[in-house]
Design an enzyme around this catalytic site. Structure first.
Site, PDB file in Angstrom:
ATOM      1  N   ASN A  89      95.687  48.561  74.414  1.00 37.39           N
ATOM      2  CA  ASN A  89      95.151  49.730  73.650  1.00 37.39           C
ATOM      3  C   ASN A  89      95.586  50.957  74.367  1.00 37.39           C
ATOM      4  O   ASN A  89      96.712  50.961  75.118  1.00 37.39           O
ATOM      5  CB  ASN A  89      93.584  49.399  73.852  1.00 37.39           C
ATOM      6  N   HIS A 119     104.080  52.130  97.729  1.00 36.89           N
ATOM      7  CA  HIS A 119     104.567  52.859  98.702  1.00 36.89           C
ATOM      8  C   HIS A 119     104.456  52.249 100.066  1.00 36.89           C
ATOM      9  O   HIS A 119     103.507  51.665 100.174  1.00 36.89           O
ATOM     10  CB  HIS A 119     104.184  54.112  98.515  1.00 36.89           C
ATOM     11  N   GLY A 146      88.862  47.055  80.008  1.00 41.37           N
ATOM     12  CA  GLY A 146      89.290  48.410  80.232  1.00 41.37           C
ATOM     13  C   GLY A 146      89.096  49.220  81.658  1.00 41.37           C
ATOM     14  O   GLY A 146      88.495  49.034  82.452  1.00 41.37           O
TER      15      GLY A 146
END
Length: 193
Positions: A89, A119, A146
């Site tokens: 989505n 990193h 989500g």
């Protein structure tokens, strides 16, 4: 001591420290991805064939009937493999500085972030501009809620649900519901809610 026999891309895909800045090969691949992403993100809902054609050019491999709702962003695209019926989505991000393998029937809700890149935690090393990346594997029939973040080096097993807002920092087995920050197994998918 660094291995000078490997290219920066080879180091990147091997999970070793690599320096992407000013590396001609990585810069060219990034620019290629940015061009294809611009084209993809400018398509309309009526241009499904153009979207699939662009994804085929962008990704390492894609299965049947993929759907990614723009906007979508990635680093290179060429290190991403998606299976059949993949759905992502709005606002999806896949940082594919290493291999990202996504199985069949995977559903990603809005703003799912999949990060193979990271990193160094040592600030002196980080200041050199060197980076790291670890592969990600997402099994078949996985639903990612989500705003979830999938971190480098993680594997998620088949038939698993990752709850909205979860931060997946470690492997999650098959056939479970996992939620939270850090993401933890809550229950089996077969257990009553």
């Amino acid at each position: 001591m660094s291995d000078t026999s490997k290219t920066e891309k080879q180091k990147m895909l091997a999970g070793e420290l690599y320096l992407p800045i000013n590396d001609a090969e990585l810069v060219a691949e990034s620019q290629r991805a940015l061009r294809l992403l611009r084209l993809y993100n400018q398509t309309t809902e009526t241009e499904q064939d153009k979207r699939i054609q662009t994804l085929r050019a962008l990704f390492g491999a894609i299965g049947e009937k993929p759907q990614i709702v723009p906007p979508f962003h990635c680093d290179y695209g060429s290190h991403i493999t998606i299976g059949d019926r993949f759905y992502m989505n709005y606002g999806g991000v896949i940082l594919d500085c290493n291999k990202v393998h996504i199985g069949n029937d995977v559903l990603c809700a809005p703003y799912v972030q999949i990060y193979a890149a990271y990193h160094p935690t040592n600030p002196t090393v980080r200041l050199t501009g060197r980076e790291l990346a670890a592969p990600i594997r997402i099994g078949n029939n996985v639903w990612i809620g989500g705003g979830a973040i999938i971190c480098p080096g993680v594997t998620i097993g088949d038939n698993t649900t990752i709850g909205a807002g979860s931060v997946v920092t470690k492997d999650i087995p098959a056939n479970v519901v996992a939620v939270g920050n850090p993401c933890r197994v809550l229950r089996s998918v077969d257990a009553p809610p």
